[in-house]
Design an enzyme around this catalytic site. Structure first.
Site, PDB file in Angstrom:
ATOM      1  N   ILE A   1       0.870  -1.178   0.000  1.00 37.18           N
ATOM      2  CA  ILE A   1       0.000   0.000   0.000  1.00 37.18           C
ATOM      3  C   ILE A   1       0.905   1.226   0.000  1.00 37.18           C
ATOM      4  O   ILE A   1       1.716   1.405   0.916  1.00 37.18           O
ATOM      5  CB  ILE A   1      -0.934   0.013   1.234  1.00 37.18           C
ATOM      6  CG1 ILE A   1      -1.855  -1.210   1.213  1.00 37.18           C
ATOM      7  CG2 ILE A   1      -1.783   1.267   1.258  1.00 37.18           C
ATOM      8  CD1 ILE A   1      -1.392  -2.378   2.000  1.00 37.18           C
TER       9      ILE A   1
ATOM     10  N   HIS B   1      10.277   5.211  -2.456  1.00 37.95           N
ATOM     11  CA  HIS B   1       8.821   5.399  -2.405  1.00 37.95           C
ATOM     12  C   HIS B   1       8.275   4.544  -1.257  1.00 37.95           C
ATOM     13  O   HIS B   1       8.229   3.319  -1.350  1.00 37.95           O
ATOM     14  CB  HIS B   1       8.205   4.974  -3.754  1.00 37.95           C
ATOM     15  CG  HIS B   1       6.812   5.449  -3.954  1.00 37.95           C
ATOM     16  ND1 HIS B   1       6.349   5.941  -5.158  1.00 37.95           N
ATOM     17  CD2 HIS B   1       5.759   5.504  -3.109  1.00 37.95           C
ATOM     18  CE1 HIS B   1       5.080   6.280  -5.041  1.00 37.95           C
ATOM     19  NE2 HIS B   1       4.686   6.006  -3.805  1.00 37.95           N
ATOM     20  N   LEU B   2       7.879   5.205  -0.195  1.00 37.26           N
ATOM     21  CA  LEU B   2       7.470   4.456   0.996  1.00 37.26           C
ATOM     22  C   LEU B   2       6.224   3.613   0.721  1.00 37.26           C
ATOM     23  O   LEU B   2       5.394   3.956  -0.128  1.00 37.26           O
ATOM     24  CB  LEU B   2       7.254   5.404   2.170  1.00 37.26           C
ATOM     25  CG  LEU B   2       6.135   6.429   2.110  1.00 37.26           C
ATOM     26  CD1 LEU B   2       4.825   5.860   2.631  1.00 37.26           C
ATOM     27  CD2 LEU B   2       6.524   7.651   2.932  1.00 37.26           C
ATOM     28  N   HIS B   3       6.111   2.522   1.437  1.00 37.70           N
ATOM     29  CA  HIS B   3       4.970   1.612   1.246  1.00 37.70           C
ATOM     30  C   HIS B   3       4.811   0.698   2.443  1.00 37.70           C
ATOM     31  O   HIS B   3       5.793   0.320   3.077  1.00 37.70           O
ATOM     32  CB  HIS B   3       5.159   0.772  -0.029  1.00 37.70           C
ATOM     33  CG  HIS B   3       6.460   0.057  -0.109  1.00 37.70           C
ATOM     34  ND1 HIS B   3       7.647   0.678  -0.461  1.00 37.70           N
ATOM     35  CD2 HIS B   3       6.791  -1.225   0.148  1.00 37.70           C
ATOM     36  CE1 HIS B   3       8.636  -0.196  -0.430  1.00 37.70           C
ATOM     37  NE2 HIS B   3       8.153  -1.369  -0.049  1.00 37.70           N
ATOM     38  N   TRP B   4       3.593   0.361   2.711  1.00 39.66           N
ATOM     39  CA  TRP B   4       3.283  -0.606   3.754  1.00 39.66           C
ATOM     40  C   TRP B   4       3.252  -2.003   3.147  1.00 39.66           C
ATOM     41  O   TRP B   4       2.823  -2.180   2.003  1.00 39.66           O
ATOM     42  CB  TRP B   4       1.904  -0.338   4.361  1.00 39.66           C
ATOM     43  CG  TRP B   4       1.834   0.855   5.245  1.00 39.66           C
ATOM     44  CD1 TRP B   4       1.421   2.111   4.902  1.00 39.66           C
ATOM     45  CD2 TRP B   4       2.163   0.906   6.640  1.00 39.66           C
ATOM     46  NE1 TRP B   4       1.496   2.939   5.988  1.00 39.66           N
ATOM     47  CE2 TRP B   4       1.936   2.225   7.066  1.00 39.66           C
ATOM     48  CE3 TRP B   4       2.635  -0.045   7.547  1.00 39.66           C
ATOM     49  CZ2 TRP B   4       2.170   2.628   8.382  1.00 39.66           C
ATOM     50  CZ3 TRP B   4       2.861   0.359   8.857  1.00 39.66           C
ATOM     51  CH2 TRP B   4       2.626   1.689   9.261  1.00 39.66           C
TER      52      TRP B   4
END
Ligand code: ZN
Length: 185
Positions: free
Chosen positions: A71, A128-131
């Site tokens: 996400i 690009h940060l993401h969970w």
């Protein structure tokens, strides 16, 4: 009680996902995988399950377990603190929705939810940060290498996609022409 003990024991084991070697060894694509994920008009081709005003959810192409979701905000940033409040809230709302979908559709016995910021923290995509949402089952450390052999994985992924996609479909329709990132849809 026995299951609880087994979960505790399983939980600390490192998942063995040999197909991830393809990811580790393969040449990395140009551009950010999150930013380019929605370029293809066929979201199924890029495993994008849903898009909200400020965030997107996709299946991990190199999953640790079946149903491993990513996400990410639309905004290309490595810094959580760079997200404006509204975008942060939308991202968290989509994370919560993704967890609910996984629990409803896949009935995992547990979940790992986490974010790796920076290379030394284990981030595969650092810009690009993401969970990560990783569903867990008892014995999954042994199960996935059996069912997820490299040559069957693409089909396995599409089956997972088709199973999960209906739960996210309404998100996509609701943000058409509404998101400032619609061009990236
Ligand atoms: Zn990006």
């Amino acid at each position: 009680m026995a299951e609880e003990r087994a979960c505790r024991k399983e939980g600390v084991q490192v998942l063995w996902a040999p197909w991830r070697m393809h990811y580790i060894e393969a040449p990395k694509p140009d551009g950010c995988i999150f930013c380019t994920a929605t370029d293809d008009p066929s979201l199924r081709a890029t495993l994008v399950l849903g898009v909200t005003r400020y965030a997107r959810v996709l299946l991990n192409k190199y999953p640790y377990t079946n149903g491993h979701l990513l996400i990410a905000p639309h905004r290309h940033t490595a810094q959580l603190v760079d997200l404006p409040e509204e975008e942060f809230r939308d991202l968290m709302s989509l994370l919560r929705h993704a967890v609910a979908v996984v629990e409803t559709a896949l009935h995992p016995q547990g979940l790992n939810i986490g974010m790796n910021l920076g290379t030394c923290a284990g981030a595969g995509v650092v810009d690009h940060l993401h969970w990560h949402v990783v569903p867990r089952w008892l014995g999954d450390t042994n199960f996935m290498p059996v069912v997820g052999a490299v040559h069957v994985l693409p089909q396995h992924l599409l089956e997972s996609y088709d199973r999960l996609r209906p739960y996210f479909a309404s998100l996509l329709e609701s943000v058409e022409n509404e998101s400032p990132y619609s061009h990236q849809r």
